[in-house]
Write a protein that holds these residues in place. Structure first.
Motif, short mmCIF file in Angstrom:
data_model
loop_
_atom_site.label_atom_id
_atom_site.label_comp_id
_atom_site.label_asym_id
_atom_site.label_seq_id
_atom_site.Cartn_x
_atom_site.Cartn_y
_atom_site.Cartn_z
N ALA A 1 2.78 -0.86 -6.27
CA ALA A 1 3.72 -1.53 -7.08
C ALA A 1 3.59 -3.14 -7.15
O ALA A 1 2.96 -3.32 -5.87
N ALA A 2 3.97 -3.61 -8.12
CA ALA A 2 3.72 -5.38 -7.96
C ALA A 2 4.37 -5.98 -6.75
O ALA A 2 3.91 -6.88 -6.26
N PRO A 3 5.72 -5.46 -6.55
CA PRO A 3 6.41 -6.18 -5.46
C PRO A 3 5.65 -5.66 -3.94
O PRO A 3 5.67 -6.80 -3.16
N ASN A 4 5.05 -4.59 -3.99
CA ASN A 4 4.41 -4.55 -2.84
C ASN A 4 3.00 -5.43 -2.37
O ASN A 4 2.75 -6.04 -1.37
N ALA A 5 2.35 -5.48 -3.69
CA ALA A 5 1.25 -6.67 -3.57
C ALA A 5 1.67 -8.01 -3.40
O ALA A 5 1.00 -8.76 -2.72
N ILE A 6 2.79 -8.27 -3.76
CA ILE A 6 3.45 -9.86 -3.68
C ILE A 6 3.50 -9.92 -2.13
O ILE A 6 3.32 -11.00 -1.53
N ALA A 7 4.37 -9.04 -1.60
CA ALA A 7 4.76 -9.14 -0.33
C ALA A 7 3.66 -9.17 0.42
O ALA A 7 3.84 -9.88 1.70
N TYR A 8 2.66 -8.31 0.33
CA TYR A 8 1.40 -8.35 1.17
C TYR A 8 0.57 -9.61 0.93
O TYR A 8 0.22 -10.11 1.93
N ASP A 9 0.82 -10.08 -0.23
CA ASP A 9 -0.21 -11.40 -0.37
C ASP A 9 0.72 -12.72 0.36
O ASP A 9 -0.07 -13.75 0.70
N SER A 10 1.75 -12.45 0.57
CA SER A 10 2.35 -13.47 1.30
C SER A 10 2.11 -13.66 2.88
O SER A 10 2.69 -14.59 3.47
N LYS A 11 1.34 -12.50 3.29
CA LYS A 11 0.71 -12.84 4.52
C LYS A 11 1.78 -12.56 5.69
O LYS A 11 1.57 -12.84 6.87
N GLN A 12 3.15 -11.94 5.27
CA GLN A 12 4.10 -11.59 6.21
C GLN A 12 4.18 -10.16 6.72
O GLN A 12 4.65 -9.93 7.55
N PHE A 13 3.25 -9.54 5.93
CA PHE A 13 3.35 -7.91 6.35
C PHE A 13 1.84 -7.70 6.23
O PHE A 13 1.17 -8.06 5.67
N SER A 14 1.45 -6.66 7.07
CA SER A 14 0.09 -6.10 7.37
C SER A 14 0.14 -5.00 6.64
O SER A 14 1.13 -4.11 6.30
N SER A 15 -1.13 -4.17 6.50
CA SER A 15 -1.28 -3.08 5.69
C SER A 15 -0.78 -1.75 6.53
O SER A 15 -0.41 -0.81 6.37
N GLY A 16 -0.83 -2.26 8.13
CA GLY A 16 -0.34 -1.08 9.05
C GLY A 16 1.15 -1.12 8.84
O GLY A 16 1.58 0.16 9.11
N GLU A 17 1.68 -2.24 8.65
CA GLU A 17 3.19 -2.11 8.50
C GLU A 17 3.55 -1.40 7.57
O GLU A 17 4.73 -0.70 7.22
N PHE A 18 2.94 -1.68 6.21
CA PHE A 18 3.18 -0.85 5.07
C PHE A 18 3.23 0.74 5.36
O PHE A 18 4.15 1.61 4.96
N LEU A 19 2.30 1.34 6.26
CA LEU A 19 1.99 2.71 6.52
C LEU A 19 3.09 3.01 7.39
O LEU A 19 3.80 4.07 7.42
N MET A 20 3.37 2.28 8.53
CA MET A 20 4.23 2.68 9.48
C MET A 20 5.77 2.75 9.11
O MET A 20 6.53 3.60 9.56
N TYR A 21 6.08 2.09 8.00
CA TYR A 21 7.51 2.16 7.50
C TYR A 21 7.55 2.92 5.88
O TYR A 21 8.37 3.58 5.91
N GLY A 22 6.47 3.20 5.51
CA GLY A 22 6.26 3.86 4.38
C GLY A 22 6.36 5.22 4.64
O GLY A 22 6.89 6.07 3.81
N ILE A 23 5.56 5.84 5.71
CA ILE A 23 5.55 7.24 5.77
C ILE A 23 6.92 7.74 6.18
O ILE A 23 7.16 8.89 5.39
N PRO A 24 7.64 7.29 7.05
CA PRO A 24 8.91 7.98 7.24
C PRO A 24 9.90 7.64 5.90
O PRO A 24 10.71 8.52 5.77
N ALA A 25 9.82 6.72 5.28
CA ALA A 25 10.53 6.48 3.64
C ALA A 25 9.99 7.56 2.87
O ALA A 25 10.92 8.13 2.13
N SER A 26 8.89 7.83 2.81
CA SER A 26 8.33 8.87 1.91
C SER A 26 8.90 10.31 2.31
O SER A 26 9.29 11.06 1.36
N LEU A 27 8.89 10.45 3.70
CA LEU A 27 9.52 11.83 3.94
C LEU A 27 10.91 11.84 3.89
O LEU A 27 11.35 13.20 3.49
N ILE A 28 11.82 10.88 3.86
CA ILE A 28 13.14 11.02 3.80
C ILE A 28 13.17 11.18 2.13
O ILE A 28 14.06 11.98 1.93
N LEU A 29 12.57 10.58 1.35
CA LEU A 29 12.70 10.66 0.08
C LEU A 29 12.43 12.20 -0.41
O LEU A 29 13.13 12.69 -1.18
#
Length: 73
Positions: free
Chosen positions: A20-48
């Protein structure tokens, strides 16, 4: 029910940076790494997936809509 569950989960791009565009914008701000997206995204996807499964199995029939196709006699 299958289409509803598929559309709900497809609309929640937690893991991928380009999901999604907000993910790309957040990543482009250099405040998040791609590993952080995976680390928090996998549990969020499982909960969903669990929440959507429960909603389809419990709430959907309460609204009067069948979840399974009845067998012909």
């Amino acid at each position: 029910v299958v289409m509803y569950a598929s559309l709900v989960t497809a609309g929640m791009p937690f893991i991928l940076l380009v999901g999604a565009a907000p993910n790309a914008i957040a990543y482009d701000s250099k405040q998040f790494s791609s590993g952080e997206f995976l680390m928090y995204g996998i549990p969020a996807s499982l909960i969903l997936m669990v929440v959507v499964g429960l909603a389809a199995a419990v709430i959907w029939p309460l609204l009067g809509m069948p979840v399974t196709i009845p067998k012909p006699m």
